[in-house]
Design a protein around this motif. Structure first.
Motif, short mmCIF file in Angstrom:
data_model
loop_
_atom_site.label_atom_id
_atom_site.label_comp_id
_atom_site.label_asym_id
_atom_site.label_seq_id
_atom_site.Cartn_x
_atom_site.Cartn_y
_atom_site.Cartn_z
N ASP A 39 0.80 -1.35 0.08
CA ASP A 39 0.14 0.01 -0.04
C ASP A 39 0.89 1.22 -0.01
OD1 ASP A 39 -2.32 -1.34 0.31
OD2 ASP A 39 -2.12 -1.48 2.19
N ASP A 40 1.98 1.32 0.78
CA ASP A 40 2.73 2.32 0.69
C ASP A 40 3.40 2.55 -0.52
OD1 ASP A 40 4.61 4.50 1.54
OD2 ASP A 40 5.86 3.12 2.57
N PRO A 41 3.24 3.93 -1.04
CA PRO A 41 3.75 4.02 -2.63
C PRO A 41 5.30 4.14 -2.51
CG PRO A 41 2.76 5.96 -1.91
CD PRO A 41 2.60 4.97 -1.00
N GLU A 46 10.05 1.21 -4.20
CA GLU A 46 11.45 0.37 -3.97
C GLU A 46 11.31 -0.82 -4.44
OE1 GLU A 46 14.10 -0.79 -0.10
OE2 GLU A 46 12.71 1.08 0.22
N ARG A 47 10.43 -1.50 -4.05
CA ARG A 47 10.44 -3.15 -4.42
C ARG A 47 10.30 -3.15 -6.03
NH1 ARG A 47 12.22 -7.88 -4.33
NH2 ARG A 47 10.86 -9.46 -4.70
#
Length: 121
Positions: A39-41, A46-47
Motif C-alpha cells: 500500500d505504501d507508494p 522500492e520493490r
C-alpha cells in the motif's frame, strides 16, 4: 529509467534475487511478486525498482548464455554443428541476428576485451 552508476570506491549492488512464485499466485493475472499488496507508494516504488533491476540483470545474463550456446552450436569443429539458419530457427531469430549472436558468444567464451572468461556453469 537510467541506472545510477556506482562510484569507483563503492561496491556494485546486486539486484534483488528473483524468487519463484507459488503456482496458485502465478495463476492469478492480478498477482505479480506480491506488488499488489503493497500500500505504501514508497515501498512499492522500492520493490518494483528492485524487481526491474533483477529482471534486467537476468535478461542480460540469459542473453549472454544464448550467445555462448549459439557460438558453441556453430563451431565448425563440432561434428554436429548447426548452420546459422538452424540456430536462428531454433531461437526464433533472424539468420543475421543468429550470426551476430554467435560472434558475440565466441567473444564471451574467449573472455572478451577487458572481461573475465565466463563460466557457463
Amino acid at each position: 529509467m537510467a541506472e545510477p552508476t556506482p562510484r569507483r570506491d563503492e561496491p556494485r549492488l546486486r539486484p534483488a534475487p528473483l524468487l519463484f512464485e507459488p503456482t496458485a499466485a502465478a495463476a492469478d493475472p492480478e498477482h505479480f511478486f506480491d506488488l499488489e499488496s503493497i500500500d505504501d507508494p514508497r515501498a512499492l516504488l522500492e520493490r518494483a525498482t528492485e524487481l526491474t533491476l533483477a529482471f534486467r540483470a537476468a535478461a542480460d545474463r540469459a542473453m549472454e548464455f544464448q550467445a555462448m550456446a549459439a557460438a558453441q552450436l556453430a563451431d565448425p569443429r563440432r561434428f554436429d554443428r548447426l548452420t546459422t539458419a538452424d540456430i536462428a530457427e531454433r531461437a526464433e531469430w533472424t539468420e543475421d541476428y543468429a550470426k551476430k549472436m554467435a560472434e558475440f558468444g565466441r567473444d564471451l567464451l574467449r573472455g572478451g576485451e577487458g572481461r573475465d572468461p565466463i563460466d557457463p556453469v
